[in-house]
Design an enzyme around this catalytic site. Structure first.
Site, mmCIF file in Angstrom:
data_model
loop_
_atom_site.group_PDB
_atom_site.id
_atom_site.type_symbol
_atom_site.label_atom_id
_atom_site.label_comp_id
_atom_site.label_asym_id
_atom_site.label_seq_id
_atom_site.Cartn_x
_atom_site.Cartn_y
_atom_site.Cartn_z
ATOM 1 N N ASP A 17 0.843 -1.202 0.000
ATOM 2 C CA ASP A 17 0.000 0.000 0.000
ATOM 3 C C ASP A 17 0.879 1.253 0.000
ATOM 4 O O ASP A 17 0.716 2.150 -0.823
ATOM 5 C CB ASP A 17 -0.914 0.004 1.229
ATOM 6 C CG ASP A 17 -1.616 -1.324 1.408
ATOM 7 O OD1 ASP A 17 -2.500 -1.614 0.595
ATOM 8 O OD2 ASP A 17 -1.253 -2.087 2.327
ATOM 9 N N GLU A 278 1.815 -6.618 -5.198
ATOM 10 C CA GLU A 278 1.483 -5.785 -6.356
ATOM 11 C C GLU A 278 2.723 -5.060 -6.902
ATOM 12 O O GLU A 278 3.076 -5.187 -8.065
ATOM 13 C CB GLU A 278 0.404 -4.771 -5.939
ATOM 14 C CG GLU A 278 0.018 -3.841 -7.035
ATOM 15 C CD GLU A 278 -1.323 -3.155 -6.827
ATOM 16 O OE1 GLU A 278 -2.234 -3.733 -6.205
ATOM 17 O OE2 GLU A 278 -1.466 -2.016 -7.301
HETATM 18 O O1 TRH Z 1 4.507 -6.257 0.709
HETATM 19 P P1 TRH Z 1 3.477 -6.751 -0.219
HETATM 20 O O2 TRH Z 1 2.977 -8.097 0.049
HETATM 21 O O3 TRH Z 1 2.323 -5.735 -0.209
HETATM 22 C C1 TRH Z 1 0.988 -5.754 -0.518
HETATM 23 C C2 TRH Z 1 0.178 -5.539 0.723
HETATM 24 O O4 TRH Z 1 0.091 -6.737 1.423
HETATM 25 C C3 TRH Z 1 -1.167 -5.055 0.393
HETATM 26 O O5 TRH Z 1 -2.009 -5.011 1.508
HETATM 27 C C4 TRH Z 1 -1.746 -5.884 -0.690
HETATM 28 O O6 TRH Z 1 -2.935 -5.372 -1.028
HETATM 29 C C5 TRH Z 1 -0.823 -5.882 -1.864
HETATM 30 O O7 TRH Z 1 0.424 -6.439 -1.479
HETATM 31 C C6 TRH Z 1 -1.365 -6.591 -3.036
HETATM 32 O O8 TRH Z 1 4.053 -6.736 -1.736
HETATM 33 P P2 TRH Z 1 4.366 -5.567 -2.748
HETATM 34 O O9 TRH Z 1 3.104 -4.987 -3.292
HETATM 35 O O10 TRH Z 1 5.282 -6.117 -3.704
HETATM 36 O O11 TRH Z 1 5.103 -4.443 -1.916
HETATM 37 C C7 TRH Z 1 6.424 -4.558 -1.493
HETATM 38 C C8 TRH Z 1 7.097 -3.213 -1.559
HETATM 39 O O12 TRH Z 1 8.346 -3.266 -0.895
HETATM 40 C C9 TRH Z 1 7.412 -2.770 -2.986
HETATM 41 O O13 TRH Z 1 7.217 -1.380 -3.107
HETATM 42 C C10 TRH Z 1 8.896 -3.080 -3.144
HETATM 43 C C11 TRH Z 1 9.371 -2.799 -1.769
HETATM 44 N N1 TRH Z 1 10.639 -3.414 -1.353
HETATM 45 C C12 TRH Z 1 11.694 -2.579 -1.056
HETATM 46 O O14 TRH Z 1 11.594 -1.346 -1.200
HETATM 47 N N2 TRH Z 1 12.853 -3.135 -0.613
HETATM 48 C C13 TRH Z 1 13.007 -4.469 -0.460
HETATM 49 O O15 TRH Z 1 14.089 -4.931 -0.037
HETATM 50 C C14 TRH Z 1 11.921 -5.302 -0.813
HETATM 51 C C15 TRH Z 1 12.052 -6.801 -0.693
HETATM 52 C C16 TRH Z 1 10.740 -4.751 -1.242
#
Ligand code: TRH
Length: 382
Positions: A17, A278
């Protein structure tokens, strides 16, 4: 045309989010010269994504974005020209009243979750009259034309391609994270795979495949929810960033959670990425590499339709065999099943999948990015 934007983000769980909204906010500032306030109700999660952020600050600046704590006890604030509620979060009632009183009225948008389903094209951009008397528009990101598109910063693909052609830059980046893959006299450097996933009951079977493979693999695992499954397979406790474990052909390294730009570079360095949710899912597509998508599980199993809808689009242009292999791997992964057979089959299509991933990336990059689409929507609305 400069305008002010308020983006509201409720952290439901994990990082997606705030990851999506912070990315959007920064791009609005950097590429469109907008004035942006990002309201976040859980700054501790934001601080993980944005090192240097203060989890206690009521207001702080990052990359030109005014990041504000969205307190339960809402204090009056003058609404912006454009108001985005991310993922159907609920705006404070007093803020909606202030929107109603504002002249001119703001443009009110609900930014929806990403889905490849076809119905999205019919709903994207539709208005709905709220009890407040203000119209709210539904804005859908997506992969199909006539959706809002995907978040993609200007020049992203070019930056990625230049990085790929610069082994010294890759090596320096990896070294900055403490990653020094050990080259093998015969095989050269190991294959790099990144793993950012939710818990997965079948993970051990996949790790077995990698450990007993003829090729060496160096698996890079940012700290997070998958560590428990890794610990069980490794037979160790309390894995933490920096830990390095080797089992036969497989080296597993736990990484610190890095800023978003560095996570991109990590994806670009890997031959294969496991991603989730996402935003990381989209970033892995911009990396132009084959991937597994660990989709966010929904109570009513709605995620399976989303997974299938994406696969239907993504598989176009792949041979039937490679498409089936990828489908099986994604389905088994998301069902927490044993990966042995499906992964080994997928491995036979490595080259085809790699070429396809780049093609898919370039095709998707032909569409307007989500931020540009939002700005255009606003321009057309006023
Ligand atoms: O963390 P996620 O599982 O997030 C979400 C939420 O759960 C949300 O509620 C749900 O609706 C959505 O998924 C579908 O996965 P996501 O979306 O990939 O987000 C991770 C974020 O973290 C992304 O912006 C990349 C970032 N990230 C970093 O900045 N550094 C890191 O080392 C890693 C592994 C990720």
């Amino acid at each position: 045309m400069k305008a002010s934007w308020d983006i509201f983000c409720t952290v439901v769980d994990n990082f997606g989010d705030v990851g999506v909204t912070f990315r959007l906010a920064r791009q609005l500032v950097a590429e469109h010269g907008m004035e942006v306030r990002l309201w976040v109700d859980d700054l501790s999660v934001f601080a993980r994504l944005c090192p240097g952020a203060d989890a206690q600050a009521v207001q702080q600046w990052h990359d030109g974005v005014s990041v504000c704590f969205w307190a339960k006890d809402w204090q009056p604030a003058e609404p912006a020209d454009v108001v985005i509620e991310a993922f159907a979060c609920h705006l404070p009632a007093a803020y909606i009243d202030a929107m109603k009183a504002r002249n001119p009225r703001p443009l009110w948008l609900n930014l929806e979750y990403l889905s490849a389903e076809e119905w999205v094209t019919g709903c994207h951009g539709l208005p709905s009259l709220q009890s407040s008397g203000i119209q709210k528009f539904f804005f859908f990101p997506g992969f199909r034309t006539s959706t809002g598109g995907l978040l993609r910063e200007a020049g992203l693909i070019e930056r990625r391609q230049a990085f790929e052609q610069n082994p010294a830059a890759q090596q320096a980046f990896l070294a900055s994270l403490g990653i020094c893959p050990q080259a093998d006299a015969e095989q050269g450097p190991p294959r790099l795979i990144s793993l950012f996933a939710y818990e997965h009951a079948g993970l051990g079977s996949w790790l077995d495949c990698l450990a007993f493979d003829d090729r060496k693999t160096h698996l890079l695992v940012p700290e997070g929810r998958i560590l428990g499954d890794l610990e069980r397979w490794l037979g160790v406790d309390a894995l933490k960033a920096g830990d390095l474990n080797q089992r036969n052909a497989l080296t597993i390294q736990v990484l610190p959670f890095v800023r978003q730009e560095d996570y991109d570079r990590l994806l670009w360095c890997c031959a294969f990425n496991v991603v989730r949710g996402e935003d990381s899912f989209v970033r892995a597509q911009w990396a132009g590499r084959p991937l597994i998508w660990h989709i966010y599980e929904q109570d009513d199993d709605a995620h399976w339709a989303k997974l299938d809808a994406f696969l239907e689009l993504y598989l176009a242009g792949l041979s039937t065999e490679a498409g089936q292999a990828l489908t099986e791997v994604w389905r088994h992964w998301n069902a927490g099943q044993t990966m042995t057979q499906s992964w080994n089959t997928l491995e036979k299509h490595r080259a085809e999948l790699a070429a396809h991933a780049e093609r898919w990336c370039l095709e998707q990059a032909l569409q307007d990015d989500l931020t540009t689409a939002l700005v255009t929507f606003y321009r057309n609305w006023i």
